[in-house]
Scaffold this motif. Structure first.
Motif, short mmCIF file in Angstrom:
data_model
loop_
_atom_site.label_atom_id
_atom_site.label_comp_id
_atom_site.label_asym_id
_atom_site.label_seq_id
_atom_site.Cartn_x
_atom_site.Cartn_y
_atom_site.Cartn_z
N LEU A 1 0.82 -1.22 0.00
CA LEU A 1 0.00 0.00 0.00
C LEU A 1 0.85 1.27 0.00
O LEU A 1 0.45 2.28 -0.56
CB LEU A 1 -0.92 -0.01 1.22
N PHE A 2 2.03 1.17 0.62
CA PHE A 2 2.93 2.32 0.72
C PHE A 2 4.33 1.92 0.23
O PHE A 2 5.29 1.86 1.02
CB PHE A 2 3.00 2.82 2.17
N PRO A 3 4.46 1.63 -1.05
CA PRO A 3 5.74 1.12 -1.55
C PRO A 3 6.89 2.11 -1.42
O PRO A 3 8.04 1.71 -1.23
CB PRO A 3 5.44 0.80 -3.02
N THR A 4 6.61 3.40 -1.52
CA THR A 4 7.68 4.39 -1.45
C THR A 4 8.35 4.37 -0.09
O THR A 4 9.59 4.43 0.02
CB THR A 4 7.13 5.79 -1.77
N ALA A 5 7.55 4.28 0.98
CA ALA A 5 8.11 4.24 2.33
C ALA A 5 8.94 2.99 2.54
O ALA A 5 10.02 3.03 3.16
CB ALA A 5 6.97 4.31 3.36
N ALA A 6 8.46 1.85 2.03
CA ALA A 6 9.21 0.60 2.18
C ALA A 6 10.49 0.63 1.35
O ALA A 6 11.54 0.16 1.79
CB ALA A 6 8.33 -0.58 1.78
N MET A 7 10.42 1.16 0.13
CA MET A 7 11.60 1.22 -0.72
C MET A 7 12.68 2.11 -0.10
O MET A 7 13.88 1.86 -0.28
CB MET A 7 11.23 1.74 -2.10
N ALA A 8 12.30 3.15 0.63
CA ALA A 8 13.29 4.01 1.28
C ALA A 8 14.11 3.22 2.29
O ALA A 8 15.33 3.41 2.40
CB ALA A 8 12.58 5.19 1.96
N ILE A 9 13.45 2.31 3.01
CA ILE A 9 14.16 1.47 3.97
C ILE A 9 15.11 0.52 3.25
O ILE A 9 16.28 0.36 3.63
CB ILE A 9 13.15 0.69 4.83
N VAL A 10 14.62 -0.11 2.19
CA VAL A 10 15.46 -1.05 1.43
C VAL A 10 16.67 -0.35 0.84
O VAL A 10 17.79 -0.88 0.86
CB VAL A 10 14.61 -1.74 0.34
N ARG A 11 16.48 0.83 0.31
CA ARG A 11 17.61 1.57 -0.29
C ARG A 11 18.64 1.93 0.78
O ARG A 11 19.85 1.91 0.51
CB ARG A 11 17.10 2.81 -1.01
N ALA A 12 18.18 2.28 1.97
CA ALA A 12 19.12 2.58 3.05
C ALA A 12 19.94 1.35 3.42
O ALA A 12 21.15 1.42 3.63
CB ALA A 12 18.37 3.12 4.27
N VAL A 13 19.27 0.20 3.49
CA VAL A 13 19.99 -1.05 3.78
C VAL A 13 21.03 -1.32 2.70
O VAL A 13 22.19 -1.64 2.98
CB VAL A 13 19.01 -2.23 3.90
N ASP A 14 20.64 -1.20 1.45
CA ASP A 14 21.54 -1.47 0.33
C ASP A 14 22.74 -0.53 0.32
O ASP A 14 23.84 -0.89 -0.11
CB ASP A 14 20.80 -1.38 -1.00
N ALA A 15 22.52 0.70 0.79
CA ALA A 15 23.60 1.68 0.82
C ALA A 15 24.51 1.50 2.04
O ALA A 15 25.48 2.25 2.20
CB ALA A 15 23.02 3.09 0.81
N GLY A 16 24.21 0.51 2.88
CA GLY A 16 25.00 0.30 4.08
C GLY A 16 24.69 1.28 5.18
O GLY A 16 25.46 1.42 6.15
N GLU A 17 23.58 1.98 5.05
CA GLU A 17 23.20 3.00 6.04
C GLU A 17 22.23 2.39 7.06
O GLU A 17 21.03 2.68 7.07
CB GLU A 17 22.57 4.19 5.32
N ALA A 18 22.75 1.53 7.93
CA ALA A 18 21.92 0.82 8.89
C ALA A 18 21.21 1.78 9.84
O ALA A 18 20.04 1.57 10.19
CB ALA A 18 22.76 -0.17 9.68
N ALA A 19 21.89 2.83 10.25
CA ALA A 19 21.27 3.78 11.17
C ALA A 19 20.06 4.45 10.53
O ALA A 19 19.02 4.65 11.19
CB ALA A 19 22.28 4.83 11.62
N GLU A 20 20.17 4.79 9.25
CA GLU A 20 19.04 5.42 8.56
C GLU A 20 17.90 4.42 8.38
O GLU A 20 16.72 4.77 8.55
CB GLU A 20 19.49 5.96 7.21
N ALA A 21 18.23 3.18 8.05
CA ALA A 21 17.19 2.16 7.91
C ALA A 21 16.45 1.97 9.24
O ALA A 21 15.22 1.86 9.27
CB ALA A 21 17.80 0.84 7.46
N ARG A 22 17.20 1.96 10.33
CA ARG A 22 16.57 1.81 11.65
C ARG A 22 15.73 3.03 12.01
O ARG A 22 14.69 2.92 12.64
CB ARG A 22 17.64 1.55 12.71
N ARG A 23 16.19 4.21 11.61
CA ARG A 23 15.41 5.42 11.88
C ARG A 23 14.07 5.38 11.15
O ARG A 23 13.02 5.69 11.73
CB ARG A 23 16.20 6.66 11.46
#
Length: 294
Positions: free
Chosen positions: A212-234
């Motif tokens: 239902l909210f793919p943009t919000a979920a994709m933001a988390i996935v992109r942060a993980v892929d970029a190695g930005e664990a802190a941002e993914a957790r935020r």
């Protein structure tokens, strides 16, 4: 690279007659958001409540909408093996890429029974299969030994596991990678724990919220892929009010309420599942207003 698999609801009336027009409108934003795959007729898609004919209609429309742009994963679970075979054959004939198979049962199943069920569906349908480990609904939990056996069955290519608690996810991944062949996809569901599973090295997030909210979920996935664990957790922590509602009322009921409240899709779950009562629905509305996910 981490992949997001988005699981939309299946709009229908209370008897499970699918509104293919509404379903099409749910799929288009997922394609536009560039999700890794779409999970049609999963638990969020109410697959146990929908007849074979209606499932076929839904799959045919979805393939027409997304084929060649986004891989389509289709739920093919059924009580009997022959029924699951026919559903998998239908999905393959329509153009689906992978079948999502859960060991649906009334009588508790043994490991040998589940193994034969999967081996038969894979062999007789020719559709690649993803193991659907969902003990909360099937009351069957896959052991690493059984997963290892199934991973060597031709055509069984992936597993969708419930994400364990954060402190257990590294061990869970290590245990599965020990028994699985090279290239076997290890993915996780349960949105509230999945981010830690992705950070630990999970291959796929099988997500309710992404339907239902793919943009919000994709933001988390992109942060993980970029190695930005802190941002993914935020980003994940921001979603905590919604995760709390999922755990309290079930993600299915909450996501139906979200779709209705936002005017995205006017539908209710198939009976006997009832829409959320008004007090709970207002809590969902208040949460959506605070999060502003659109």
């Amino acid at each position: 690279m981490t992949t997001l698999s988005a699981f939309p609801i299946t709009p229908s009336d209370t008897s499970g007659h699918v509104d293919v027009g509404a379903l099409r409108s749910l799929l288009r934003p997922l394609v536009a958001a560039n999700v890794g795959s779409i999970g049609l007729l999963g638990s969020t898609g109410s697959y146990p409540y929908i007849s074979r004919d209606e499932r076929r209609r839904a799959v045919e429309m979805a393939v027409d909408e997304v084929a060649g742009r986004v891989p389509l994963l289709v739920g093919v679970g059924a009580l009997r093996t022959d029924e699951a075979v026919r559903l998998a054959q239908d999905a393959k004939a329509a153009g689906a890429d992978v079948g999502l198979l859960a060991p649906v049962s009334y009588t508790p199943l043994t490991e040998d029974e589940v193994f034969e069920h999967f081996a038969t569906v894979a062999r007789e349908s020719g559709l690649p299969l993803c193991i659907y480990d969902n003990p909360g609904t099937t009351h069957f939990r896959f052991t690493p030994a059984l997963i290892g056996r199934l991973g060597r069955v031709p055509g069984v290519v992936a597993i969708k596991s419930p994400a364990p608690e954060p402190q257990a996810v590294t061990g869970h991944l290590r245990e599965l990678r020990t028994v699985m062949p090279e290239g076997f996809s290890l993915g996780y569901s349960g949105d509230w724990n999945s981010v830690e599973a992705l950070i630990a090295g999970g291959d796929v997030w099988y997500s309710v919220i992404a339907g239902l909210f793919p943009t919000a979920a994709m933001a988390i996935v992109r942060a993980v892929d970029a190695g930005e664990a802190a941002e993914a957790r935020r980003l994940d922590a921001r979603m905590q009010p919604l995760w709390d509602l999922f755990k309290e009322f079930s993600s299915l009921r909450v996501i139906y309420a979200c779709a209705d409240l936002l005017g995205i899709c006017r539908t209710t779950p198939p009976r006997p599942i009832l829409p959320l009562p008004e007090v709970a629905r207002q809590r969902v509305a208040d949460t959506l207003k605070t999060l502003d996910l659109n």
